[in-house]
Design a protein around this motif. Structure first.
Motif, PDB file in Angstrom:
ATOM      1  N   GLN A 349       0.821  -1.202   0.000  1.00 16.83           N
ATOM      2  CA  GLN A 349       0.000   0.000   0.000  1.00 16.83           C
ATOM      3  C   GLN A 349       0.860   1.260   0.000  1.00 16.83           C
ATOM      4  O   GLN A 349       0.551   2.239  -0.685  1.00 16.83           O
ATOM      5  N   SER A 350       1.949   1.220   0.773  1.00 13.07           N
ATOM      6  CA  SER A 350       2.850   2.372   0.815  1.00 13.07           C
ATOM      7  C   SER A 350       3.498   2.601  -0.547  1.00 13.07           C
ATOM      8  O   SER A 350       3.645   3.746  -1.006  1.00 13.07           O
ATOM      9  N   LYS A 351       3.899   1.517  -1.220  1.00 11.67           N
ATOM     10  CA  LYS A 351       4.515   1.636  -2.534  1.00 11.67           C
ATOM     11  C   LYS A 351       3.541   2.211  -3.548  1.00 11.67           C
ATOM     12  O   LYS A 351       3.886   3.091  -4.349  1.00 11.67           O
ATOM     13  N   VAL A 352       2.304   1.673  -3.514  1.00 11.74           N
ATOM     14  CA  VAL A 352       1.293   2.167  -4.450  1.00 11.74           C
ATOM     15  C   VAL A 352       1.021   3.643  -4.205  1.00 11.74           C
ATOM     16  O   VAL A 352       0.907   4.446  -5.143  1.00 11.74           O
ATOM     17  N   GLY A 353       0.926   4.016  -2.919  1.00  9.97           N
ATOM     18  CA  GLY A 353       0.695   5.414  -2.579  1.00  9.97           C
ATOM     19  C   GLY A 353       1.817   6.306  -3.060  1.00  9.97           C
ATOM     20  O   GLY A 353       1.584   7.401  -3.600  1.00  9.97           O
ATOM     21  N   ALA A 354       3.062   5.846  -2.878  1.00 10.49           N
ATOM     22  CA  ALA A 354       4.216   6.631  -3.312  1.00 10.49           C
ATOM     23  C   ALA A 354       4.249   6.772  -4.836  1.00 10.49           C
ATOM     24  O   ALA A 354       4.550   7.835  -5.374  1.00 10.49           O
ATOM     25  N   GLU A 355       3.919   5.661  -5.553  1.00 16.68           N
ATOM     26  CA  GLU A 355       3.896   5.719  -7.009  1.00 16.68           C
ATOM     27  C   GLU A 355       2.809   6.654  -7.515  1.00 16.68           C
ATOM     28  O   GLU A 355       3.013   7.415  -8.468  1.00 16.68           O
ATOM     29  N   LEU A 356       1.623   6.615  -6.887  1.00 15.03           N
ATOM     30  CA  LEU A 356       0.539   7.510  -7.292  1.00 15.03           C
ATOM     31  C   LEU A 356       0.899   8.968  -7.037  1.00 15.03           C
ATOM     32  O   LEU A 356       0.609   9.847  -7.857  1.00 15.03           O
ATOM     33  N   ALA A 357       1.553   9.222  -5.890  1.00 17.27           N
ATOM     34  CA  ALA A 357       1.966  10.597  -5.575  1.00 17.27           C
ATOM     35  C   ALA A 357       3.006  11.092  -6.579  1.00 17.27           C
ATOM     36  O   ALA A 357       2.962  12.246  -7.030  1.00 17.27           O
ATOM     37  N   ALA A 358       3.952  10.194  -6.938  1.00 17.10           N
ATOM     38  CA  ALA A 358       4.971  10.578  -7.910  1.00 17.10           C
ATOM     39  C   ALA A 358       4.354  10.854  -9.271  1.00 17.10           C
ATOM     40  O   ALA A 358       4.733  11.804  -9.970  1.00 17.10           O
ATOM     41  N   GLN A 359       3.388   9.990  -9.661  1.00 15.40           N
ATOM     42  CA  GLN A 359       2.718  10.188 -10.939  1.00 15.40           C
ATOM     43  C   GLN A 359       1.947  11.502 -10.955  1.00 15.40           C
ATOM     44  O   GLN A 359       1.964  12.249 -11.949  1.00 15.40           O
ATOM     45  N   ALA A 360       1.265  11.802  -9.823  1.00 17.37           N
ATOM     46  CA  ALA A 360       0.519  13.059  -9.727  1.00 17.37           C
ATOM     47  C   ALA A 360       1.466  14.263  -9.835  1.00 17.37           C
ATOM     48  O   ALA A 360       1.151  15.268 -10.478  1.00 17.37           O
ATOM     49  N   ALA A 361       2.654  14.144  -9.195  1.00 16.30           N
ATOM     50  CA  ALA A 361       3.631  15.238  -9.266  1.00 16.30           C
ATOM     51  C   ALA A 361       4.130  15.432 -10.693  1.00 16.30           C
ATOM     52  O   ALA A 361       4.299  16.561 -11.172  1.00 16.30           O
ATOM     53  N   ARG A 362       4.366  14.315 -11.402  1.00 12.03           N
ATOM     54  CA  ARG A 362       4.832  14.421 -12.795  1.00 12.03           C
ATOM     55  C   ARG A 362       3.775  15.050 -13.689  1.00 12.03           C
ATOM     56  O   ARG A 362       4.075  15.888 -14.557  1.00 12.03           O
ATOM     57  N   ASN A 363       2.524  14.655 -13.479  1.00  9.35           N
ATOM     58  CA  ASN A 363       1.439  15.232 -14.256  1.00  9.35           C
ATOM     59  C   ASN A 363       1.301  16.725 -13.998  1.00  9.35           C
ATOM     60  O   ASN A 363       1.061  17.527 -14.919  1.00  9.35           O
ATOM     61  N   SER A 364       1.477  17.113 -12.737  1.00  9.42           N
ATOM     62  CA  SER A 364       1.391  18.542 -12.382  1.00  9.42           C
ATOM     63  C   SER A 364       2.508  19.338 -13.034  1.00  9.42           C
ATOM     64  O   SER A 364       2.287  20.439 -13.567  1.00  9.42           O
ATOM     65  N   ASP A 365       3.708  18.764 -13.061  1.00  4.65           N
ATOM     66  CA  ASP A 365       4.837  19.434 -13.703  1.00  4.65           C
ATOM     67  C   ASP A 365       4.610  19.588 -15.203  1.00  4.65           C
ATOM     68  O   ASP A 365       4.921  20.639 -15.786  1.00  4.65           O
ATOM     69  N   GLN A 366       4.046  18.534 -15.813  1.00 12.26           N
ATOM     70  CA  GLN A 366       3.781  18.604 -17.248  1.00 12.26           C
ATOM     71  C   GLN A 366       2.754  19.678 -17.569  1.00 12.26           C
ATOM     72  O   GLN A 366       2.858  20.392 -18.583  1.00 12.26           O
ATOM     73  N   GLN A 367       1.728  19.792 -16.715  1.00 14.25           N
ATOM     74  CA  GLN A 367       0.707  20.820 -16.913  1.00 14.25           C
ATOM     75  C   GLN A 367       1.294  22.231 -16.785  1.00 14.25           C
ATOM     76  O   GLN A 367       0.937  23.133 -17.546  1.00 14.25           O
ATOM     77  N   GLU A 368       2.206  22.411 -15.821  1.00 16.27           N
ATOM     78  CA  GLU A 368       2.827  23.713 -15.637  1.00 16.27           C
ATOM     79  C   GLU A 368       3.685  24.070 -16.841  1.00 16.27           C
ATOM     80  O   GLU A 368       3.726  25.236 -17.298  1.00 16.27           O
ATOM     81  N   VAL A 369       4.411  23.090 -17.400  1.00 16.26           N
ATOM     82  CA  VAL A 369       5.255  23.333 -18.565  1.00 16.26           C
ATOM     83  C   VAL A 369       4.388  23.697 -19.772  1.00 16.26           C
ATOM     84  O   VAL A 369       4.699  24.607 -20.548  1.00 16.26           O
ATOM     85  N   SER A 370       3.257  22.963 -19.909  1.00 15.41           N
ATOM     86  CA  SER A 370       2.360  23.224 -21.029  1.00 15.41           C
ATOM     87  C   SER A 370       1.764  24.630 -20.933  1.00 15.41           C
ATOM     88  O   SER A 370       1.571  25.312 -21.936  1.00 15.41           O
ATOM     89  N   ALA A 371       1.448  25.029 -19.676  1.00  9.08           N
ATOM     90  CA  ALA A 371       0.880  26.371 -19.470  1.00  9.08           C
ATOM     91  C   ALA A 371       1.904  27.437 -19.789  1.00  9.08           C
ATOM     92  O   ALA A 371       1.598  28.522 -20.286  1.00  9.08           O
TER      93      ALA A 371
END
Length: 371
Positions: A349-371
C-alpha cells in the motif's frame, strides 16, 4: 518486478523462521518454569533426532503426515475446512485392508486394487459432506465431525469376529485378515530399519497437487472459488460442482494416508491402527501454508519433534512436552504469517501510494510546462 519478488521471498522465509524461533523461546520458558534446563532438552532432542534410525523413523512418519497435510490443503485452497480427514483415512484403510485380505492376486494387481479401494472409500465419505453443503447448506465442519464419529462406529461394528474381523492364532487380537505377501509394498534397504517405499507415492501426490492447482484451469477455478465464490460464479464457474469435486479429491487423498502403515508395516487393520493423523494434517497444512514444499517441511518437523521429544521421557522430562511444543509452533506459525501478511500488505500500500503521488507530481509538472 525483481525487487518485488525478492521482497516477497524474504517475507515468505521470515514468517516460518520467526514462528519457529518464537516457538522455541516459549517452549524454553515453559521448560524453565517446570524446573528443567531448556537448552539441555533441546540438545537431547537434536542429538537423538539426527541418528540414523531416527532419520528413518522421521521419514516414515513424515510420509503419512505429508499425505494428511495434502488432503487438508485441498480443502483449504477451496476455503473448505475438511476436518473429517481422520475418519476418511481410517474408514478407507479398513475397507482397503478387508479387500486386500480377501484376495490373493499378483502384486501388480493386488496393490493398485488396495490403493484404489482406499481412495474410492475416502472420496465417497468426504463427498457426503460436499453434497450436504451444496444441497442443504450444512457446514462441512459440522458434517465432517459427525462423519468422523460415524466412521468410528462403522469400523467398530464391522471389526468383529463373524463379520470382517479375524481372530489371530493367539486369540488375543481381532483384525482384518492379514494381507498376502503380494500386497507388501517395496522398501528401501536402509539400516537399521527400512524406509517405506510409499514415500515415492507421497512425492508423486505432492507433484500432482502442485501441478493441478498451479498449472491447470481446474486449479485456477478452485483457487478462485476459495477466494471469492460470488466472483467465480459471475465468471461462469459452477461453484457447487467445485465444492463437491474438491471434497471428493480431498477424500481420495485422505484415503492414501493409511496406506504406508497398511502396506509397509502392519499389513492388517486392527484396534491399534494409528489414529488422529487427520487432525495432525490440519496443523501441518497450516505450517506449510498449503504449499507442497512447505507441507513437506512441516511433516518432517512434526516427525522430528515426535522422535526427539520421545527421548526426553527417558531423561526425566514430562511426556506432555511434545504437545506443548507442537501446539506452540502451530499457534506461532498462524500469528507469524498473519503479522508478515499485514506487514507485506502495508508495504504494498505504501509503494502504491508513493507511485501515485509521484505520478501526480509528474502530471502537475507537465501541466505547468504546457501552461
Amino acid at each position: 518486478m525483481k525487487k518485488f519478488d525478492k521482497e516477497r521471498l524474504l517475507l515468505g522465509i521470515a514468517a516460518p523462521v520467526l514462528a519457529i524461533v518464537v516457538a522455541f523461546l516459549v517452549t524454553a520458558l515453559v521448560l524453565a518454569a517446570t524446573g528443567k534446563e531448556p537448552f539441555s532438552a533441546f540438545g537431547i532432542m537434536f542429538d537423538y533426532g539426527v541418528k540414523s534410525d531416527s532419520q528413518v523413523y522421521i521419514l516414515n512418519k513424515a510420509t503419512t503426515y505429508y499425505l494428511a497435510g495434502l488432503a487438508v490443503a485441498v480443502g483449504f485452497r477451496m476455503n473448505l475446512f475438511n476436518i473429517g480427514v481422520d475418519g476418511q483415512y481410517r474408514l478407507a484403510a479398513f475397507f482397503a485392508a478387508a479387500v486386500g485380505g480377501a484376495l490373493t492376486l499378483p502384486g501388480a494387481l493386488q496393490i493398485p486394487l488396495i490403493i484404489l479401494t482406499a481412495m474410492i472409500v475416502g472420496a465417497m465419505w468426504a463427498g457426503i459432506a460436499g453434497v450436504l453443503k451444496v444441497t442443504r447448506g450444512v457446514s462441512e465442519v459440522v458434517s465432517t465431525i459427525m462423519l468422523n464419529a460415524i466412521a468410528t462406529a462403522v469400523i467398530g461394528y464391522l471389526l468383529q469376529q463373524g463379520r470382517l474381523g479375524h481372530l489371530d492364532e493367539a486369540g488375543t487380537k481381532i483384525s482384518t485378515k492379514p494381507l498376502p505377501e503380494s500386497s507388501h509394498f517395496f522398501e528401501f534397504p536402509t539400516t537399521p530399519t527400512p524406509v517405506w517405499g510409499f514415500i515415492v507415492v507421497a512425492v508423486v501426490a505432492g507433484i500432482a497437487y502442485w501441478f493441478t492447482l498451479s498449472r491447470t484451469r481446474f486449479g485456477f477455478d478452485l483457487r478462485t472459488v476459495g477466494q471469492s465464490g460470488s466472483a467465480a460464479e459471475a465468471s461462469g464457474v459452477d461453484v457447487k460442482k467445485m465444492v463437491v469435486t474438491s471434497m471428493l479429491i480431498s477424500g481420495a487423498v485422505a484415503g492414501l494416508i493409511g496406506m504406508p502403515t497398511l502396506l509397509n508395516d502392519s499389513y492388517e487393520y486392527s484396534g491399534d491402527f494409528p489414529i488422529g493423523i487427520g487432525f495432525t494434517g490440519i496443523a501441518i497444512a497450516l505450517l506449510g501454508r498449503n504449499h507442497p514444499v512447505g507441507i513437506a517441511l512441516g511433516a518432517l518437523l512434526w516427525g522430528f519433534l515426535e522422535r526427539g521429544t520421545g527421548k526426553l521421557e527417558f531423561e526425566g522430562y514430562d511426556k506432555e512436552i511434545v504437545g506443548v511444543i507442537q501446539g506452540v509452533i502451530v499457534l506461532c506459525v498462524v500469528i507469524a504469517y498473519e503479522v508478515v501478511r499485514r506487514y507485506g500488505l502495508k508495504r504494498q500500500q505504501s509503494k502504491v501510494g508513493a507511485e501515485l503521488a509521484a505520478q501526480a507530481a509528474r502530471n502537475s509538472d507537465q501541466q505547468e510546462v504546457s501552461a
